[in-house]
Each structure stands twice: as C-alpha cells, then as structure tokens.
Design a protein around this motif. Structure first.
Motif, mmCIF file in Angstrom:
data_model
loop_
_atom_site.group_PDB
_atom_site.id
_atom_site.type_symbol
_atom_site.label_atom_id
_atom_site.label_comp_id
_atom_site.label_asym_id
_atom_site.label_seq_id
_atom_site.Cartn_x
_atom_site.Cartn_y
_atom_site.Cartn_z
ATOM 1 N N ARG A 1 6.278 -0.174 7.849
ATOM 2 C CA ARG A 1 7.399 -0.687 8.621
ATOM 3 C C ARG A 1 8.626 -0.905 7.750
ATOM 4 O O ARG A 1 9.714 -1.208 8.264
ATOM 5 C CB ARG A 1 7.011 -2.005 9.289
ATOM 6 C CG ARG A 1 5.968 -1.840 10.397
ATOM 7 C CD ARG A 1 6.575 -1.217 11.615
ATOM 8 N NE ARG A 1 5.597 -0.996 12.690
ATOM 9 C CZ ARG A 1 5.885 -0.471 13.864
ATOM 10 N NH1 ARG A 1 7.137 -0.122 14.121
ATOM 11 N NH2 ARG A 1 4.951 -0.274 14.775
ATOM 12 N N GLN A 2 8.481 -0.768 6.464
ATOM 13 C CA GLN A 2 9.561 -1.049 5.527
ATOM 14 C C GLN A 2 10.307 0.227 5.143
ATOM 15 O O GLN A 2 9.704 1.280 4.929
ATOM 16 C CB GLN A 2 9.005 -1.707 4.257
ATOM 17 C CG GLN A 2 8.331 -3.040 4.473
ATOM 18 C CD GLN A 2 9.326 -4.118 4.870
ATOM 19 O OE1 GLN A 2 10.476 -4.134 4.417
ATOM 20 N NE2 GLN A 2 8.892 -5.034 5.736
ATOM 21 N N ARG A 3 11.614 0.116 5.066
ATOM 22 C CA ARG A 3 12.421 1.200 4.523
ATOM 23 C C ARG A 3 12.201 1.286 3.021
ATOM 24 O O ARG A 3 11.967 0.275 2.352
ATOM 25 C CB ARG A 3 13.907 0.970 4.783
ATOM 26 C CG ARG A 3 14.340 1.192 6.207
ATOM 27 C CD ARG A 3 15.804 0.832 6.358
ATOM 28 N NE ARG A 3 16.624 1.462 5.349
ATOM 29 C CZ ARG A 3 17.843 1.022 4.982
ATOM 30 N NH1 ARG A 3 18.343 -0.073 5.531
ATOM 31 N NH2 ARG A 3 18.530 1.666 4.076
ATOM 32 N N ALA A 4 12.317 2.486 2.510
ATOM 33 C CA ALA A 4 12.185 2.699 1.072
ATOM 34 C C ALA A 4 13.379 3.516 0.589
ATOM 35 O O ALA A 4 13.822 4.452 1.261
ATOM 36 C CB ALA A 4 10.877 3.415 0.741
ATOM 37 N N THR A 5 13.895 3.145 -0.565
ATOM 38 C CA THR A 5 15.031 3.865 -1.145
ATOM 39 C C THR A 5 14.685 4.309 -2.546
ATOM 40 O O THR A 5 13.807 3.739 -3.208
ATOM 41 C CB THR A 5 16.291 2.979 -1.178
ATOM 42 O OG1 THR A 5 16.000 1.773 -1.932
ATOM 43 C CG2 THR A 5 16.720 2.584 0.225
ATOM 44 N N GLY A 6 15.376 5.342 -3.005
ATOM 45 C CA GLY A 6 15.081 5.851 -4.339
ATOM 46 C C GLY A 6 16.027 6.960 -4.730
ATOM 47 O O GLY A 6 17.189 6.989 -4.317
ATOM 48 N N ILE A 7 15.516 7.903 -5.504
ATOM 49 C CA ILE A 7 16.310 9.000 -6.045
ATOM 50 C C ILE A 7 15.752 10.316 -5.531
ATOM 51 O O ILE A 7 14.535 10.472 -5.368
ATOM 52 C CB ILE A 7 16.318 8.964 -7.590
ATOM 53 C CG1 ILE A 7 17.287 10.013 -8.155
ATOM 54 C CG2 ILE A 7 14.920 9.139 -8.161
ATOM 55 C CD1 ILE A 7 17.512 9.878 -9.646
#
Length: 285
Positions: free
Chosen positions: A63-69
């Motif tokens: 349910r969580q957004r994830a951010t990265g490269i």
C-alpha cells in the motif's frame, strides 16, 4: 547504264551505313542511360541513455509508494521515403529502477521494456524550419515488479499491456554558433488498450496453477489507464551524419483496474547521439 548501277549501289551502301550509324547511336544511348531510381529512404536513429527519479506504487504488493532511482535506455528509429509525407517511427525503451518506501519496509525492483510503433503524417511550415507530425501509435509494455523484502505468497507482479495512443512530434530547426540545431518535442496520449492484472486478493497460483480466470485481461481507456509519455530534446549537428542530443524524458504509466492501483513514473535526463543514413535503390534498365 553502268553509271546508274554504280550510283544505285553507292546509294544503297550509304543508306545501309546510315542505318547502322543511327542504330549504333540509339544503342549507345540505351547503354549509357543510368539505372532508374526506384526508392530512396532516410533513416534517422537516436541512441540515448538516461538517469533520474522514479515513483512506484502497486497495491497488489504494497500500500506504500516507493521512490528511488531509474536508469533508462532508448533507441528511436525513424524511416521516411524521400518525397513522402509519411514516416514510420519505431522505439525500444528499457528501464530499470530500485525503489524504497518512506519507512524502508519494502524495496521494489522494477524492470520494464516498452516497444512503440507509430505512423506519422508531416506538415512543413516556416520554409521547412518547423516540422509537425501526427498519427497513431501502438505500445507494448512488458515488465515485472518485485518486492525483495516481502514475506507474502506473491512477492512479484507481472506487467503486460497493449495501448493504442494518438501521438505527435514537433521539430524546430535553427542555426546558432555556426551550427545547425533542432529542438524536438514528442508525446503519446492514452486512448484504449488491454492489460493483464490479477483481481483483488487473487494469487498467481489461482490464475496459472488452477486456471481460475477472474477478469484478468482487462480493457482499458484513458480513464482507467491514463498513461502518458513525453520527451523534449535539443540536438546539435557536429558533422554531416552525426548529431549530439540532450533532453528530458517523462514516462507516466498508470492504471486502476480490478480494485488495484498501479503507477510507474520516471523523470530522466537523457544524453545520446543521432545518426542519419540515406539508402538508395536502383533498378537496371
């Protein structure tokens, strides 16, 4: 009498030699005539590499957004027949990204390959300095999302979709610093398509192991799958066939089907080069 025979013989020889001379000239003209031009195409290919930020959400996994490269490779090939206003554009795009949620509870690895095929009609404006292109395109998306920290029965999610998208390209050529430059903007808009998706609470074992189909191939529209892609590049000619390019690529792949939400969004700075070739076909006469 003999003089008349001699004159007639000389006249016949002259006519015969004249005929040979005329036929010889005609044959020489046929031999010297160049081959007929049956087709000439210009192929422009752009090779680009990019890096930027990514934003990933898949409620089937978390349910969580994830951010990265994200790292992106892109090859664009445009083929156009000389004298024609139609062109064919083929694009191959590969993106790899690593993402973490804000609490660092999950790590999503994403790999996506996109194949684009488009047909464009062009308009030349401002004495050829401005080129506008528009037409339909089709996009095939293949990919996978994997939650490397998940203990669930389904730690991965397959991505498979086909979209039909109206698209357009605008190119403006201008001289600067004794070089030829081009500013190019292109976009693809959502329209209709198909995509694969498990239903809410359905496992992959139920789909492929037990064969329990539950609306897993879903028709999509610009409402349920507002996928959008745009690219802005600046190109500088460094030679007759070599051009350097620098630009931005924004890719927004989104869907909400089967009570599940998914988006894979990336913003990339792209750098690369462009090669231009001309292929000419001749037909012997």
């Amino acid at each position: 009498m003999n003089s008349h025979r001699i004159q007639n013989s000389l006249l016949a020889i002259a006519v015969f030699l004249g005929g040979l001379l005329v036929s010889g000239k005609a044959a020489a003209q046929v031999v010297a005539q160049p081959d007929t031009l049956v087709g000439a195409h210009v192929i422009t290919t752009s090779y680009q590499l990019g890096v930027g930020g990514s934003d990933v959400l898949d409620t089937y996994l978390s349910r969580q957004r994830a951010t990265g490269i994200a790292f992106t490779g892109l090859i664009i090939s445009e083929r156009q027949k000389i004298g024609s206003r139609w062109s064919t554009v083929v694009q191959n795009q590969l993106r790899l990204s690593s993402n973490s949620d804000r609490n660092d509870h999950s790590t999503l690895f994403e790999a996506t390959y996109n194949f684009y095929f488009g047909r464009y009609f062009s308009w030349q404006l401002l004495d050829g300095r401005l080129n506008l292109q528009a037409g339909p395109s089709a996009t095939l998306c293949l990919g996978v999302l994997h939650n490397r920290r998940s203990n669930a029965n389904n730690p991965a999610q397959a991505r498979l979709a086909l979209h039909v998208m109206p698209s357009g390209i605008a190119s403006w050529r201008f001289p600067l610093f004794r070089r030829q430059w081009m500013l190019r903007y292109e976009f693809e808009l959502p329209l209709v398509g198909l995509m694969f998706s498990p239903n809410y609470g359905q496992s992959y074992y139920e789909i492929f192991g037990k064969g329990n189909y539950d609306r897993n191939v879903v028709p999509t529209t610009f409402v349920s799958a507002p996928t959008f892609r745009q690219q802005l590049t600046l190109r500088c000619n460094l030679g007759r066939t070599f051009t350097l390019s620098l630009g931005y690529l924004g890719d927004y792949q989104q869907a909400q089907v089967n009570s599940l939400k998914q988006h894979v969004i990336s913003h990339n700075v792209m750098i690369g080069f462009v090669k231009r070739f001309q292929f000419i076909k001749h037909r012997p006469n």
